[in-house]
Structure formats: C-alpha cells, structure tokens
Design an enzyme around this catalytic site. Structure first.
Site, mmCIF file in Angstrom:
data_model
loop_
_atom_site.group_PDB
_atom_site.id
_atom_site.type_symbol
_atom_site.label_atom_id
_atom_site.label_comp_id
_atom_site.label_asym_id
_atom_site.label_seq_id
_atom_site.Cartn_x
_atom_site.Cartn_y
_atom_site.Cartn_z
ATOM 1 N N MET A 23 -1.532 4.484 15.963
ATOM 2 C CA MET A 23 -1.822 5.875 16.353
ATOM 3 C C MET A 23 -1.989 5.973 17.857
ATOM 4 O O MET A 23 -2.661 5.143 18.468
ATOM 5 C CB MET A 23 -3.135 6.316 15.708
ATOM 6 C CG MET A 23 -3.186 6.113 14.214
ATOM 7 S SD MET A 23 -4.690 6.830 13.597
ATOM 8 C CE MET A 23 -4.710 6.172 11.944
ATOM 9 N N HIS B 251 3.276 1.759 10.178
ATOM 10 C CA HIS B 251 3.370 3.218 10.087
ATOM 11 C C HIS B 251 3.032 3.791 11.463
ATOM 12 O O HIS B 251 1.875 3.785 11.869
ATOM 13 C CB HIS B 251 2.379 3.686 9.006
ATOM 14 C CG HIS B 251 2.205 5.161 8.916
ATOM 15 N ND1 HIS B 251 1.124 5.735 8.279
ATOM 16 C CD2 HIS B 251 2.971 6.202 9.370
ATOM 17 C CE1 HIS B 251 1.219 7.051 8.349
ATOM 18 N NE2 HIS B 251 2.316 7.367 9.012
ATOM 19 N N MET C 253 2.334 6.523 13.918
ATOM 20 C CA MET C 253 1.941 7.920 14.149
ATOM 21 C C MET C 253 1.903 8.102 15.664
ATOM 22 O O MET C 253 0.850 8.156 16.292
ATOM 23 C CB MET C 253 0.571 8.177 13.499
ATOM 24 C CG MET C 253 0.640 8.239 11.991
ATOM 25 S SD MET C 253 -0.944 7.943 11.195
ATOM 26 C CE MET C 253 -0.900 6.155 11.098
ATOM 27 N N SER D 65 -4.563 -1.025 3.646
ATOM 28 C CA SER D 65 -4.448 -0.497 5.008
ATOM 29 C C SER D 65 -5.492 -1.139 5.915
ATOM 30 O O SER D 65 -6.690 -1.009 5.691
ATOM 31 C CB SER D 65 -4.643 1.017 5.000
ATOM 32 O OG SER D 65 -4.649 1.478 6.333
ATOM 33 N N HIS E 226 -0.502 -2.689 5.296
ATOM 34 C CA HIS E 226 -0.128 -1.434 5.937
ATOM 35 C C HIS E 226 -0.851 -1.345 7.280
ATOM 36 O O HIS E 226 -2.074 -1.457 7.341
ATOM 37 C CB HIS E 226 -0.515 -0.271 5.027
ATOM 38 C CG HIS E 226 -0.089 1.066 5.521
ATOM 39 N ND1 HIS E 226 1.196 1.543 5.367
ATOM 40 C CD2 HIS E 226 -0.774 2.034 6.187
ATOM 41 C CE1 HIS E 226 1.275 2.756 5.898
ATOM 42 N NE2 HIS E 226 0.101 3.080 6.414
ATOM 43 N N MET F 71 3.224 11.366 2.949
ATOM 44 C CA MET F 71 1.787 11.419 3.259
ATOM 45 C C MET F 71 1.078 12.259 2.200
ATOM 46 O O MET F 71 1.489 13.387 1.912
ATOM 47 C CB MET F 71 1.540 12.048 4.638
ATOM 48 C CG MET F 71 1.930 11.205 5.837
ATOM 49 S SD MET F 71 1.252 9.527 5.885
ATOM 50 C CE MET F 71 -0.523 9.819 5.909
ATOM 51 N N ASP G 199 0.609 7.440 0.886
ATOM 52 C CA ASP G 199 -0.413 7.006 1.842
ATOM 53 C C ASP G 199 -1.452 8.109 2.008
ATOM 54 O O ASP G 199 -1.135 9.199 2.487
ATOM 55 C CB ASP G 199 0.279 6.708 3.185
ATOM 56 C CG ASP G 199 -0.666 6.175 4.245
ATOM 57 O OD1 ASP G 199 -1.826 5.867 3.929
ATOM 58 O OD2 ASP G 199 -0.210 6.061 5.412
ATOM 59 N N ASP H 57 -1.465 0.862 10.624
ATOM 60 C CA ASP H 57 -1.383 2.215 11.184
ATOM 61 C C ASP H 57 -1.448 2.172 12.706
ATOM 62 O O ASP H 57 -2.430 1.705 13.275
ATOM 63 C CB ASP H 57 -2.544 3.065 10.646
ATOM 64 C CG ASP H 57 -2.343 3.426 9.183
ATOM 65 O OD1 ASP H 57 -1.280 3.982 8.855
ATOM 66 O OD2 ASP H 57 -3.243 3.131 8.383
HETATM 67 C C1 DX5 Z 1 -3.984 7.812 7.624
HETATM 68 C C2 DX5 Z 1 -3.320 6.489 7.481
HETATM 69 C C3 DX5 Z 1 -3.610 5.777 6.217
HETATM 70 C C4 DX5 Z 1 -5.054 5.440 5.971
HETATM 71 C C5 DX5 Z 1 -5.286 5.707 4.522
HETATM 72 O O1 DX5 Z 1 -3.460 8.431 8.734
HETATM 73 O O2 DX5 Z 1 -1.907 6.635 7.575
HETATM 74 O O3 DX5 Z 1 -2.808 4.607 6.106
HETATM 75 O O4 DX5 Z 1 -5.403 4.120 6.258
HETATM 76 O O5 DX5 Z 1 -6.632 5.595 4.270
HETATM 77 P P1 DX5 Z 1 -7.280 5.981 2.865
HETATM 78 O O6 DX5 Z 1 -6.678 5.077 1.831
HETATM 79 O O7 DX5 Z 1 -8.729 5.741 3.092
HETATM 80 O O8 DX5 Z 1 -6.960 7.424 2.603
HETATM 81 ZN ZN ZN Z 2 -0.635 4.919 7.120
#
Ligand code: DX5
Ligand code: ZN
Length: 219
Positions: free
Chosen positions: A37, A66, A68, A8, A33, A137, A175, A35
């Site tokens: 947000m 991903h 969010m 990630s 990956h 999740m 994740d 993210d």
């Molecule tokens: C959280 C993200 C994850 C995050 C996971 O909202 O969707 O992808 O990067 O991080 P770790 O592996 O540190 O839990």
């Molecule tokens: Zn994620």
C-alpha cells in the site's frame, strides 16, 4: 480448481516477518498474501519490494502480492527481482492495465487483476483472456478487519461464468472479511483462493485456525 488459503501478512507482526512466515508455512497454507500500500491509492502505507525481497529468504510459499499502488507498472521489475510469484494490480490504479499485465507476464510472474467493491466487472472484460488470477475485493481496500460485503458474491459468480463460457483459466480470489462464516459462500460462487488476515491471526494457533477454514469449505 483446488482450494488455496492465503494468510494475509498484513495482520501479522511486522517486526517479526521471518517468524511469522515460518508460522504461516507450518499451517500448510498454499500462499502468503502480501499487501503493498502506497498511501495514495489507499490511505494506508505498508512496505515495498525491498521488504518482499528480504521476506523471500525466509519462505518458499507462493508470494501473492496485491499492489494497492498508483501506476503499479512502475514496480514490475522490482517485484520480479524480489521474488514475487503473483503480482496483482488494480484496474482503478492505472490507465494502462492491459500493458501492465503484459509486462508482469513478460517479467516471469503470474499476472493478477483486482477490482474494488465499487467497480463493475465490465472493467475486467478486456483483460480476462490475459490473466492468471482475478481478485474480487470483498471489502474496500486499505485495512484489515472490515466486514465482508456479500453483494460481491455476484461478481465472483459472474467472472466464474465468463471463465467457463470462454474457456479462460484464471483462479478466482476473494480478499476481505473472509472467515469460517463467509468462506463457503465465496467457494459456492466460484472462488478458489481465499485471503484471510484478521480471522487467522486473532487466534494463537494459526494452524488450527487455517483448518477451520478448510473445514468450513468442506461443509
Ligand atoms: C485489505 C487487504 C487485505 C486484508 C484482509 O486492503 O487487501 O488483504 O489483509 O484482511 P481481513 O482478512 O482482516 O479482512
Ligand atoms: Zn489484499
């Protein structure tokens, strides 16, 4: 289904994406990956499709995006243009999850659907025939470095069972809080794509750390 590791980028150095992507590439991981947000669906803000387009120039890995983000259907074209390979959206983020997934596929990307820890898998049932990717999740989204929620393994097993019974063909991704202690239980429950952020990036040798995950899967 073959196992895939998805480091990630959330846990990487945001000022050095080009170098961080090269580091990830060198590990032999299959996915990156990414993210996204918006500060609304989750409290945190990361970046949008323009940054993904810039990242695309520095990596040939599968971009596993991903979102969010509230009403992610607004950004389907932008992410397709940016070079996203997989676009995964939350069922909680739109009233039109089925239509949004159709739009993602029509734009040439793999369509993924994701549920928060508090959302039951029944929310996924109407779209399971349509998706390439189901993300469960294993922490509440928004931040890296949180503790893995073992109760979510039941959901992984349930979506794996539905896939087998109905002849669907999605990958199952987990994740949040994935590390060398938790990854095997995820695989045993039926997951085959493993996102890992803080566990990987806390190590200096990213390649060796990815290998510890593969070793744990083979235990
Ligand atoms: C959280 C993200 C994850 C995050 C996971 O909202 O969707 O992808 O990067 O991080 P770790 O592996 O540190 O839990
Ligand atoms: Zn994620």
């Amino acid at each position: 289904m073959s196992y895939k590791i998805a480091p990630s980028i959330l846990a990487a150095d945001y000022a050095n994406f080009a170098a961080e992507l090269q580091r990830i590439d060198a590990t032999g991981a299959e996915y990156v990956h990414i993210d996204i947000m918006d500060g609304q669906f989750v409290p945190n803000i990361s970046f949008g499709a323009d940054v993904v387009a810039s990242m695309r120039k520095h990596s040939k890995l599968v971009f596993d995006c991903h979102l969010m983000v509230v009403n992610p259907e607004r950004y389907v074209e932008a992410f397709a243009q940016a070079g996203a390979d997989i676009m995964t959206i939350h069922v909680e983020a739109t009233n039109h999850v089925h239509g949004a997934l159709q739009k993602i596929k029509a734009a040439g990307m793999k369509a993924g659907v994701v549920i928060n820890p508090g959302t039951p898998i029944e929310a996924l049932s109407p779209v399971l025939a349509l998706v390439d990717h189901v993300l469960i999740m294993t922490v509440n989204p928004g931040f890296g470095g949180q503790a893995f929620l073992p109760e979510m393994l039941e959901k992984v097993a349930a979506v794996a069972k539905i896939r087998d019974e109905k002849g669907y063909c999605y990958d199952i991704e987990v994740d949040g809080g994935v590390d060398d202690q938790t990854i095997k239980a995820c695989a045993d429950a039926g997951a085959n794509v493993f996102v890992a952020g803080s566990y990987l990036f806390k190590a200096n040798d990213l390649t060796a750390q990815v290998q510890t995950l593969r070793d744990a899967l083979n235990d």
